[in-house]
Every structure is written in C-alpha cells, then in structure tokens.
Design a protein around this motif. Structure first.
Motif, PDB file in Angstrom:
ATOM      1  N   VAL A   1       0.402  -1.057   0.123  1.00 26.28           N
ATOM      2  CA  VAL A   1      -0.067  -0.370  -0.270  1.00 26.28           C
ATOM      3  C   VAL A   1       0.837   1.277  -0.161  1.00 26.28           C
ATOM      4  CG1 VAL A   1      -1.956  -0.973   0.773  1.00 26.28           C
ATOM      5  CG2 VAL A   1      -0.175  -0.114   2.633  1.00 26.28           C
ATOM      6  N   ARG A   2       2.235   1.309   1.186  1.00 28.81           N
ATOM      7  CA  ARG A   2       3.001   2.731   0.633  1.00 28.81           C
ATOM      8  C   ARG A   2       3.582   3.040  -1.145  1.00 28.81           C
ATOM      9  NH1 ARG A   2       5.153   4.096   5.174  1.00 28.81           N
ATOM     10  NH2 ARG A   2       7.056   5.689   4.877  1.00 28.81           N
ATOM     11  N   ALA A   3       3.384   1.857  -2.044  1.00 26.43           N
ATOM     12  CA  ALA A   3       3.492   2.401  -3.724  1.00 26.43           C
ATOM     13  C   ALA A   3       1.987   2.576  -3.986  1.00 26.43           C
ATOM     14  CB  ALA A   3       4.382   1.117  -4.009  1.00 26.43           C
ATOM     15  N   GLY A   4       0.927   2.311  -3.258  1.00 26.55           N
ATOM     16  CA  GLY A   4      -0.653   2.558  -3.372  1.00 26.55           C
ATOM     17  C   GLY A   4      -0.340   1.425  -4.836  1.00 26.55           C
ATOM     18  N   LEU A   5      -0.408   0.347  -4.481  1.00 28.88           N
ATOM     19  CA  LEU A   5      -0.771  -0.690  -5.102  1.00 28.88           C
ATOM     20  C   LEU A   5      -1.763  -1.897  -4.342  1.00 28.88           C
ATOM     21  CD1 LEU A   5       2.924  -2.650  -5.481  1.00 28.88           C
ATOM     22  CD2 LEU A   5       1.275  -1.251  -7.180  1.00 28.88           C
ATOM     23  N   PHE A   6      -2.591  -0.942  -4.745  1.00 30.66           N
ATOM     24  CA  PHE A   6      -4.311  -2.458  -4.268  1.00 30.66           C
ATOM     25  C   PHE A   6      -5.874  -1.298  -5.024  1.00 30.66           C
ATOM     26  CE2 PHE A   6      -3.773   2.080  -1.915  1.00 30.66           C
ATOM     27  CZ  PHE A   6      -4.885   3.047  -2.047  1.00 30.66           C
ATOM     28  N   GLN A   7      -6.813  -2.811  -4.888  1.00 30.52           N
ATOM     29  CA  GLN A   7      -7.772  -1.834  -5.456  1.00 30.52           C
ATOM     30  C   GLN A   7      -8.499  -1.459  -5.342  1.00 30.52           C
ATOM     31  OE1 GLN A   7     -11.064  -1.461  -6.785  1.00 30.52           O
ATOM     32  NE2 GLN A   7     -11.544  -3.039  -7.982  1.00 30.52           N
ATOM     33  N   PRO A   8      -8.657   0.111  -5.884  1.00 28.05           N
ATOM     34  CA  PRO A   8      -9.426   1.654  -5.685  1.00 28.05           C
ATOM     35  C   PRO A   8     -10.274   1.711  -5.059  1.00 28.05           C
ATOM     36  CG  PRO A   8      -7.907   1.940  -7.832  1.00 28.05           C
ATOM     37  CD  PRO A   8      -7.569   0.680  -7.677  1.00 28.05           C
ATOM     38  N   LEU A   9     -11.322   0.582  -5.773  1.00 26.40           N
ATOM     39  CA  LEU A   9     -12.581   0.874  -4.728  1.00 26.40           C
ATOM     40  C   LEU A   9     -12.129  -0.358  -3.911  1.00 26.40           C
ATOM     41  CD1 LEU A   9     -15.350   1.321  -4.731  1.00 26.40           C
ATOM     42  CD2 LEU A   9     -15.644  -0.442  -6.781  1.00 26.40           C
TER      43      LEU A   9
ATOM     44  N   TRP B   1      -1.571   2.584 -10.879  1.00 27.01           N
ATOM     45  CA  TRP B   1      -1.715   4.185 -10.692  1.00 27.01           C
ATOM     46  C   TRP B   1      -3.426   4.411 -11.890  1.00 27.01           C
ATOM     47  CZ3 TRP B   1      -3.831   7.128  -6.840  1.00 27.01           C
ATOM     48  CH2 TRP B   1      -4.306   8.226  -7.370  1.00 27.01           C
ATOM     49  N   ARG B   2      -2.164   4.162 -13.140  1.00 28.37           N
ATOM     50  CA  ARG B   2      -3.007   4.603 -14.730  1.00 28.37           C
ATOM     51  C   ARG B   2      -4.158   3.901 -15.110  1.00 28.37           C
ATOM     52  NH1 ARG B   2       2.335   5.590 -15.851  1.00 28.37           N
ATOM     53  NH2 ARG B   2       2.967   3.446 -16.806  1.00 28.37           N
ATOM     54  N   SER B   3      -3.863   2.273 -14.778  1.00 27.51           N
ATOM     55  CA  SER B   3      -5.023   1.082 -14.901  1.00 27.51           C
ATOM     56  C   SER B   3      -6.206   0.907 -13.915  1.00 27.51           C
ATOM     57  CB  SER B   3      -4.370   0.069 -14.653  1.00 27.51           C
ATOM     58  OG  SER B   3      -3.760  -0.701 -13.149  1.00 27.51           O
ATOM     59  N   GLY B   4      -5.589   1.740 -12.536  1.00 28.36           N
ATOM     60  CA  GLY B   4      -6.935   2.488 -11.680  1.00 28.36           C
ATOM     61  C   GLY B   4      -8.211   3.395 -11.804  1.00 28.36           C
ATOM     62  N   GLY B   5      -8.223   3.741 -13.016  1.00 24.93           N
ATOM     63  CA  GLY B   5      -8.671   4.985 -13.449  1.00 24.93           C
ATOM     64  C   GLY B   5     -10.257   4.607 -12.991  1.00 24.93           C
ATOM     65  N   PHE B   6     -10.684   3.823 -13.810  1.00 22.80           N
ATOM     66  CA  PHE B   6     -11.986   3.001 -14.401  1.00 22.80           C
ATOM     67  C   PHE B   6     -12.695   2.758 -12.425  1.00 22.80           C
ATOM     68  CE2 PHE B   6     -14.300  -0.930 -14.059  1.00 22.80           C
ATOM     69  CZ  PHE B   6     -15.646   0.267 -14.878  1.00 22.80           C
ATOM     70  N   TYR B   7     -11.678   2.039 -11.993  1.00 22.59           N
ATOM     71  CA  TYR B   7     -11.934   2.051 -10.838  1.00 22.59           C
ATOM     72  C   TYR B   7     -12.116   3.069  -9.552  1.00 22.59           C
ATOM     73  CZ  TYR B   7     -10.602  -2.924 -12.507  1.00 22.59           C
ATOM     74  OH  TYR B   7     -10.418  -3.601 -12.698  1.00 22.59           O
ATOM     75  N   ARG B   8     -11.438   4.145  -9.681  1.00 25.18           N
ATOM     76  CA  ARG B   8     -11.880   5.364  -8.730  1.00 25.18           C
ATOM     77  C   ARG B   8     -12.901   5.843  -9.172  1.00 25.18           C
ATOM     78  NH1 ARG B   8      -5.860   5.236  -9.767  1.00 25.18           N
ATOM     79  NH2 ARG B   8      -5.718   6.708 -11.478  1.00 25.18           N
ATOM     80  N   LEU B   9     -13.273   5.664 -11.047  1.00 22.65           N
ATOM     81  CA  LEU B   9     -14.452   7.082 -11.264  1.00 22.65           C
ATOM     82  C   LEU B   9     -15.700   5.836 -10.889  1.00 22.65           C
ATOM     83  CD1 LEU B   9     -16.684   7.618 -13.049  1.00 22.65           C
ATOM     84  CD2 LEU B   9     -15.801   6.269 -14.868  1.00 22.65           C
ATOM     85  N   LEU B  10     -15.322   4.700 -10.913  1.00 23.94           N
ATOM     86  CA  LEU B  10     -16.581   3.942  -9.541  1.00 23.94           C
ATOM     87  C   LEU B  10     -16.744   4.252  -8.069  1.00 23.94           C
ATOM     88  CD1 LEU B  10     -16.322  -0.164 -11.522  1.00 23.94           C
ATOM     89  CD2 LEU B  10     -17.760   2.734 -11.899  1.00 23.94           C
TER      90      LEU B  10
END
Length: 396
Positions: A268-276, A314-323
C-alpha cells in the motif's frame, strides 16, 4: 551493531512477507532480512482472495499459505436477490504467514518488535541501534498521513470476530457480502467465513465517509447478526478491526514524492491496492513475483522497477477510481448498496476480473451501460468533477 544482507525489507505485513517468501522460493541464493515493528510478522489479520486473482505461475506459493479453501464458490445477498457464484475462495491467517516466513528465512533474519528509525538505499536503522545493511532496500510499511493527504476518497472500515458455535452452522461456502442487514453509516454488509463445522469468522464492514470506528458497537452488531442466524456463541477468539482508504482520485506524483529517495516501495505504500475495494493481495503477489524474477536486486534497480510498476498500476486504476467516485459522490447514503446490488447481477467472469483488477474494456462498458443505480443528475455532476470526495487527511 550491523548485519549485512542482499535485500532488506522494512515492513513484515502482507506485501513485505510475500516478497520475502517469493525471494526465498525463487532466489535462494540471495540473503533476505525482514523487519517488522510489531511483535509478530503479519499482525492480526485475515486476508481473503478469489483463486482466480492469482496468476497460475504464482498459485503454488499462495495456496500453501491458505488456512481455508472453499471450492464450492461463495454467496452474496442483497435485498433484491441472493446469488451463488462458482469462483473458488481462499483465506490466509496472519499466523500462517508468520509460520511460512519463519520456515523460509534463516534464524536471525526476521526482526520483530523494533521500529524502523531511518531508511536509505544502503540499509535500515532500528530504534535499538541495530543497523541492517543491504545492497537492495524495500520499504513495505503502511501509508503515512502525508501520503494519505495526496489521495481523495472515503473509507472501508470493519470489525471482525471468530465465533465458536454450540451447534454446526451448516454453511458450505462463504458469504462475501450480506447486504440484507440494516444499512448504516454508508454501505454496510456482513462477511462470513465458515472455517470449520462450528466456527465462523464474521466481519461487519462499511463504506463510509468517516474513518471513525466504534469497535464495540460493531462487535455488538455482529452479536445481533449471529443471534438472527439462530447461532448460539460459546466462545469468541480472534478479533480484528481496520480502516482502509477507498480512493476516488488524487495526485500520484505528489503521493510518490513522499517515498524515501532511492528506496523501492511495495504494498500500500506504493499505492498497490484496488482503489474501490481496498483489496491488496493480488497486487502484493504480482509485485513479489516481479521482484523475485528481476535481473538486478540493488536498490537503484529495485526502485526503478517498483516505481514504474506503481505508476502503471495508478494509470490502470482510473476506472475503479471512477466507480468509487460514483459510489461516494453520487449514491445517497444508505442507498449505496444499490450500486453493488446491480454489480453482482452481472456476468461472473466480469466480477472475477474486477476483483483481480483486470477488467477488460468490454467489462468497463458493461458496468457503465444501462440505467445507473444512482440519481442521473448526481452521477453527471460527479463525472463533471463536482461533489466528489476530498482529501483523505483529517477525515474523522
């Protein structure tokens, strides 16, 4: 006092431990040290995952950690329907993780009970004066307040307890979401894992705007849930609480700026988790395999590798951040369950790929198609950038 290793990992939680285990398995020629500020590796946690979350080449190691395996799939329950999905489900207990680390790493290579006071590309300094020197240093500790401040969103918070029952519960598979419970504090659901014929782990979970957690209230609601199922509880053992970020946006460049220069970041310190979902295990396994299979393991090479991986994530997580923005910004309080109720009625393969963080373009279009389970004008406002959650820092 100084000790020297090829690789030193700060943080003996899920990600740091999986990196150590993967290195021990695939690169036994490298010496590895694992440092955990807490009294034990892994803390006190239950980590669960769908079997399909893990790439085939990594499954053997992860399956070996599982304390329970359910090949009959899992259930979800919503006010509008109940459904059984066939995807196999697994759970890892922290004590399984700790035991695996103790077996894989040599005596003296696991440091617990002493805080890290400083990190640099050449080693780790501990509060007791120990200096661990290494060619490669990895920071797998949790998020700090400064990092959280760069992220926007809400919170997933929970309390869980293992219940031993007077009579068998007769469950054959987990309930991953029971949203038929009374909705409180945002989206609420109960999660049930049948670990044995008379033992269940029950977790009360909330997608909330607030990070405040009244553990005793949640444990009381678990008691009410057990009573409603007709269970007589004779013993309570493991208890767990947690508050995790649900990310709707933020500034990843500024987030990364809080990293220790020249040191690789993990978990998680690298932001490696599913955003939603705040779900980190699949990403922890992917990174552990990436590090173990790398050609070079010095700090500069590892930092470059993990930085690139985290940026791509982070780039690939845009869809999950949108949801997540839709869930927190457009759904009205206790009606948030309708978002998940609609989602779980979709194709099973789509659900699998969603949890693994591998949604296809067609999956994304399918999730967004049709009448939204939130007010249309509110959804349009959130999509236009209005009314979305603010920075995570300071939310109580």
């Amino acid at each position: 006092m100084a000790n020297r290793y090829d690789i030193a990992i700060a943080g003996g939680g899920l990600s740091g431990s999986l990196i150590a285990l993967m290195l021990a398995d695939r690169r036994p020629d490298l010496s590895v040290a694992l440092v955990e500020a807490g009294p034990v590796i892994g803390g006190n946690h239950v980590w669960s995952f769908f079997a399909t979350d893990i790439a085939e080449e990594n499954r053997e190691l992860v399956e070996g950690l599982a304390a329970a395996r359910w090949n009959a799939g899992y259930d979800v329950r919503f006010p509008a329907y109940r459904r059984t999905l066939a995807t196999p489900y697994r759970s890892i207990l922290s004590e399984n993780l700790a035991a695996a680390v103790a077996t894989a790493l040599p005596a003296g290579a696991v440091y617990t009970g002493t805080a890290v006071t400083a990190l640099d590309p050449k080693g780790i300094a501990l509060a007791d004066g120990t200096r661990i020197e290494a060619d490669g240093v990895i920071d797998a500790r949790g998020l700090n307040r400064d990092m959280l401040a760069e992220l926007h969103g809400g919170w997933q918070k929970f309390a869980g307890v293992t219940l031993r029952l007077a009579t068998p519960h007769k469950m054959t598979r987990p309930i991953v979401m029971d949203a038929t419970v009374k909705q409180k504090d945002g989206y609420r659901f109960v999660y049930v894992l049948p670990f044995s014929a008379d033992e269940v782990f029950v977790e009360d979970t909330y997608y909330s705007d607030s990070r405040s957690l009244d553990a005793e209230t949640l444990f009381g609601r678990i008691d009410d849930y057990a009573e409603g199922r007709g269970w007589t509880v004779v013993e309570k053992t493991r208890k767990e609480t947690g508050v995790l970020p649900v990310v709707t946006g933020g500034d990843f460049t500024r987030f990364r700026a809080h990293a220790v220069p020249g040191v690789a970041q993990a978990g998680v310190r690298a932001g490696l988790f599913q955003p939603l979902t705040s779900y980190s295990l699949p990403d922890a396994v992917r990174l552990a395999a990436l590090i173990a299979d790398a050609q070079a393991h010095d700090s500069a090479s590892l930092a470059a590798l993990t930085n690139a991986h985290a940026a791509a994530h982070w780039r690939s997580g845009g869809f999950y951040r949108l949801l997540a923005r839709m869930l927190f910004g457009a759904a009205q309080g206790r009606d948030r369950y309708k978002v998940l109720q609609r989602f779980y009625a979709l194709d099973e393969g789509l659900v699998e790929r969603f949890y693994a963080g591998e949604s296809t373009l067609f999956d994304k279009l399918r999730v967004l198609a049709g009448k939204p389970p939130v007010p249309v004008l509110k959804a349009a406002s959130v999509l236009a950038g209005h009314g979305a959650p603010g920075p995570l820092r300071g939310k109580k």
